[in-house]
Scaffold this active site. Structure first.
Site, short mmCIF file in Angstrom:
data_model
loop_
_atom_site.label_atom_id
_atom_site.label_comp_id
_atom_site.label_asym_id
_atom_site.label_seq_id
_atom_site.Cartn_x
_atom_site.Cartn_y
_atom_site.Cartn_z
N GLN A 1 49.09 51.29 43.14
CA GLN A 1 48.04 51.58 44.12
C GLN A 1 47.03 52.57 43.52
O GLN A 1 46.85 52.57 42.32
CB GLN A 1 48.62 52.12 45.44
CG GLN A 1 49.42 51.09 46.23
CD GLN A 1 50.82 50.85 45.72
OE1 GLN A 1 51.60 51.77 45.59
NE2 GLN A 1 51.16 49.61 45.43
N ASP B 1 44.10 48.42 41.98
CA ASP B 1 43.53 47.31 41.20
C ASP B 1 42.47 47.76 40.20
O ASP B 1 41.54 47.01 39.90
CB ASP B 1 42.93 46.24 42.14
CG ASP B 1 43.97 45.71 43.12
OD1 ASP B 1 45.16 45.68 42.75
OD2 ASP B 1 43.59 45.35 44.25
P1 GDP Z 1 46.08 46.92 38.68
O1 GDP Z 1 46.72 46.67 39.99
O2 GDP Z 1 45.44 48.27 38.59
O3 GDP Z 1 46.98 46.65 37.51
O4 GDP Z 1 44.87 45.87 38.57
P2 GDP Z 1 44.96 44.30 38.94
O5 GDP Z 1 45.67 43.60 37.86
O6 GDP Z 1 45.41 44.10 40.34
O7 GDP Z 1 43.42 43.94 38.98
C1 GDP Z 1 42.59 44.12 37.86
C2 GDP Z 1 41.96 42.76 37.52
O8 GDP Z 1 40.90 42.95 36.61
C3 GDP Z 1 42.94 41.83 36.81
O9 GDP Z 1 42.59 40.51 37.11
C4 GDP Z 1 42.69 42.14 35.33
O10 GDP Z 1 43.01 41.05 34.49
C5 GDP Z 1 41.21 42.38 35.34
N1 GDP Z 1 40.70 43.36 34.38
C6 GDP Z 1 41.28 44.49 33.91
N2 GDP Z 1 40.42 45.17 33.10
C7 GDP Z 1 39.29 44.44 33.07
C8 GDP Z 1 38.01 44.62 32.43
O11 GDP Z 1 37.74 45.60 31.75
N3 GDP Z 1 37.07 43.65 32.65
C9 GDP Z 1 37.32 42.55 33.42
N4 GDP Z 1 36.34 41.67 33.56
N5 GDP Z 1 38.50 42.36 34.03
C10 GDP Z 1 39.45 43.30 33.87
P1 IMO Z 2 48.10 47.88 42.79
O1 IMO Z 2 49.25 48.65 42.20
C1 IMO Z 2 45.31 47.36 46.09
C2 IMO Z 2 46.78 48.29 50.11
C3 IMO Z 2 46.94 47.14 51.09
C4 IMO Z 2 46.68 47.86 52.39
C5 IMO Z 2 47.33 49.22 52.15
C6 IMO Z 2 48.75 49.33 52.72
O2 IMO Z 2 48.04 46.47 42.39
O3 IMO Z 2 46.82 48.64 42.56
P2 IMO Z 2 51.11 48.37 52.02
O4 IMO Z 2 51.54 46.97 51.72
O5 IMO Z 2 51.27 49.31 50.87
O6 IMO Z 2 51.69 48.91 53.29
O7 IMO Z 2 49.52 48.23 52.29
O8 IMO Z 2 47.36 49.40 50.76
N1 IMO Z 2 47.51 48.11 48.83
C7 IMO Z 2 46.90 47.84 47.67
N2 IMO Z 2 45.60 47.58 47.39
N3 IMO Z 2 46.22 47.40 45.10
C8 IMO Z 2 47.51 47.68 45.35
O9 IMO Z 2 48.42 47.87 44.37
C9 IMO Z 2 47.93 47.86 46.70
N4 IMO Z 2 49.09 48.12 47.30
C10 IMO Z 2 48.84 48.27 48.60
O10 IMO Z 2 46.00 46.13 50.84
O11 IMO Z 2 45.30 48.08 52.54
MG MG Z 3 46.73 45.22 41.50
#
Ligand code: GDP
Ligand code: IMO
Ligand code: MG
Length: 421
Positions: free
Chosen positions: A222, A13
């Site tokens: 991840q 994330d």
């Molecule tokens: P990913 O799994 O690595 O693609 O990240 P996610 O989408 O799960 O989580 C990142 C969150 O932060 C999302 O809600 C994005 O819209 C938000 N986001 C990404 N970059 C920024 C940033 O620079 N600032 C803020 N405030 N939010 C961001």
């Molecule tokens: P993105 O690509 C954050 C975490 C789960 C759990 C562990 C194992 O959006 O960054 P799983 O379902 O893979 O067996 O879960 O890994 N997890 C993530 N946490 N972002 C993800 O993906 C995740 N994918 C799995 O919360 O702790």
């Molecule tokens: Mg994510």
């Protein structure tokens, strides 16, 4: 041409989806190389917001081919739902989505096994996303799995039933109630949808593209601290999230890896269980969670928040061979009078700057404090205008890691991205 790799350096994330979408116009091909629908990658431009789970984050760009690589595991039901959403928004995008023949399939019973295993673990559960990731990779390495290439074979249903029955036998050991009748029906509908896509020999496709001087970006899911080998085991996912995973997950040799672009948040978050040395339980933690909207894009769970962990970041930079860094969510720190970074850990009265084998909650972080800044920075578009306190923080991270910060992200929108000259 070499293949660039973009991946997360923390617990996922970090903003991979946003940044891949921003960088996509520079690439001909975006390819996911591992993980599955446990991922949630958020994209935002203007009023438009979308979360992708299995589909690469270049899908909304007009000239980009999106490949799902052999290292990924796919759930036909989630895939079908993702496809139908994208069809409403941008139907022509789907012509540019290709599936590798060697992708392993997540069966309905894999998801049940995931749930049963987590329930049996009780307090020691991993906090899995319950998408069937662990059991599917277990069947892959256990040499039982079903792959997309198999769906075109005459004996597919027979092989499906064989594996399902094996799972049903295992499930008898658990005290776990389930009914997969509806899921199974949807699963076979999803299989039919998959057949409508171009199914490719991914390794040939990508290597040929590189030989033709096409630009390829491998998109990680991840993060490094969730890697099966190098993460905070056993609180990890079941794939190789590190840069070497891109070589395996796409069939591209290590010598053909170009830039390794590592993304990290200006602080840390973690969703699910497991150690988190810099986790905050105070008002600063609440501030980060609220300002950063820290709720999981896949499960909606609240993300745990804490300060940046420098030993862990340096470890991730080392394991991945990061050549360029991207800091996201710099805007979230605006408004904090002071903020901290862990520069070392104290363990058994000794100080270490390395991530130890016993990566657990007994590690006590040693902090360095930084001055914060007041102004909001989400509408800034030049590095020069950023507050001097943020520049000091960036310089500190560059000195510690030895890698330049190439992009600073100051908001979720495509536009809120500052490239450094
Ligand atoms: P990913 O799994 O690595 O693609 O990240 P996610 O989408 O799960 O989580 C990142 C969150 O932060 C999302 O809600 C994005 O819209 C938000 N986001 C990404 N970059 C920024 C940033 O620079 N600032 C803020 N405030 N939010 C961001
Ligand atoms: P993105 O690509 C954050 C975490 C789960 C759990 C562990 C194992 O959006 O960054 P799983 O379902 O893979 O067996 O879960 O890994 N997890 C993530 N946490 N972002 C993800 O993906 C995740 N994918 C799995 O919360 O702790
Ligand atoms: Mg994510």
């Amino acid at each position: 041409m070499k293949m660039d790799v973009l991946l997360g350096l923390q617990w996922g994330d970090e903003g991979k989806g946003k940044i891949v979408d921003v960088l996509s116009p520079e690439y001909n091909i975006i390819a996911r190389f591992q993980g599955g629908p446990n991922a949630g990658h958020s994209l935002e431009f203007g009023e438009f917001k979308h979360v992708l789970h299995s589909i690469p984050s270049g899908i909304f760009r007009d000239n980009t081919i999106n490949v799902i690589g052999n290292g990924v595991v796919l759930d036909p039901v989630i895939f079908m739902n993702e496809i139908s959403k994208i069809k409403e928004i941008k139907p022509d995008a789907l012509k540019r989505l290709y599936l590798s023949r060697k992708i392993h399939l997540i069966l309905p019973t894999h998801k049940i096994l995931d749930g049963a295993s987590e329930a049996a673990k009780g307090k020691t559960k991993i906090g899995s996303t319950l998408k069937g990731i662990g059991p599917t990779y277990m069947d892959k390495t256990g040499r039982n799995g079903l792959r997309i290439g198999d769906i075109l074979e005459g004996n597919f249903i027979e092989r499906y039933n064989f594996l399902k029955n094996k799972h049903l036998d295992i499930l008898k050991q658990y005290d776990f109630q389930f009914d997969i009748t509806d899921q199974e029906k949807e699963w076979f509908e999803g299989i039919e949808i998959m057949k409508q896509f171009k199914i490719i020999d991914g390794a040939y496709y990508i290597n040929n593209a590189l030989n033709e001087n096409k630009k390829v970006l491998a998109e990680g899911a991840q993060g490094t601290l969730l890697d099966i080998e190098f993460g905070s085991y056993p609180f990890v996912t079941s794939s190789n999230t590190v840069s070497a995973g891109a070589n395996i997950g796409l069939g591209v040799p290590p010598g053909k890896t170009g830039d390794v672009i590592g993304i990290f948040k200006s602080y840390c978050t973690r969703v699910g269980s497991g150690p988190f040395p810099t986790e905050l339980f105070d008002k600063d933690g609440e501030f980060l969670a609220e300002k950063g909207h820290e709720f999981g894009a896949t499960t909606g769970r609240a993300r745990r928040c804490g300060w940046l962990d420098m030993p862990a970041l340096k470890y991730s930079v080392m394991i991945n061979g990061v050549t360029k860094l991207i800091m996201t969510k710099a805007d979230v720190l605006s408004g904090l009078k002071k903020f901290k970074v862990a520069t070392a850990y104290k363990i058994n009265n000794k100080i270490t700057t390395e991530v130890p084998f016993e990566f657990n909650d007994d590690l006590e972080p040693v902090y360095k404090e930084f001055d914060g800044w007041d102004i909001e920075i989400d509408n800034m578009d030049s590095f020069d205008n950023l507050p001097k306190e943020l520049k000091t923080y960036i310089q500190f991270i560059e000195e510690e890691t030895g890698v330049p910060i190439w992009i600073v992200s100051v908001g979720p929108d495509r536009k809120e991205t500052i490239f450094r000259n």
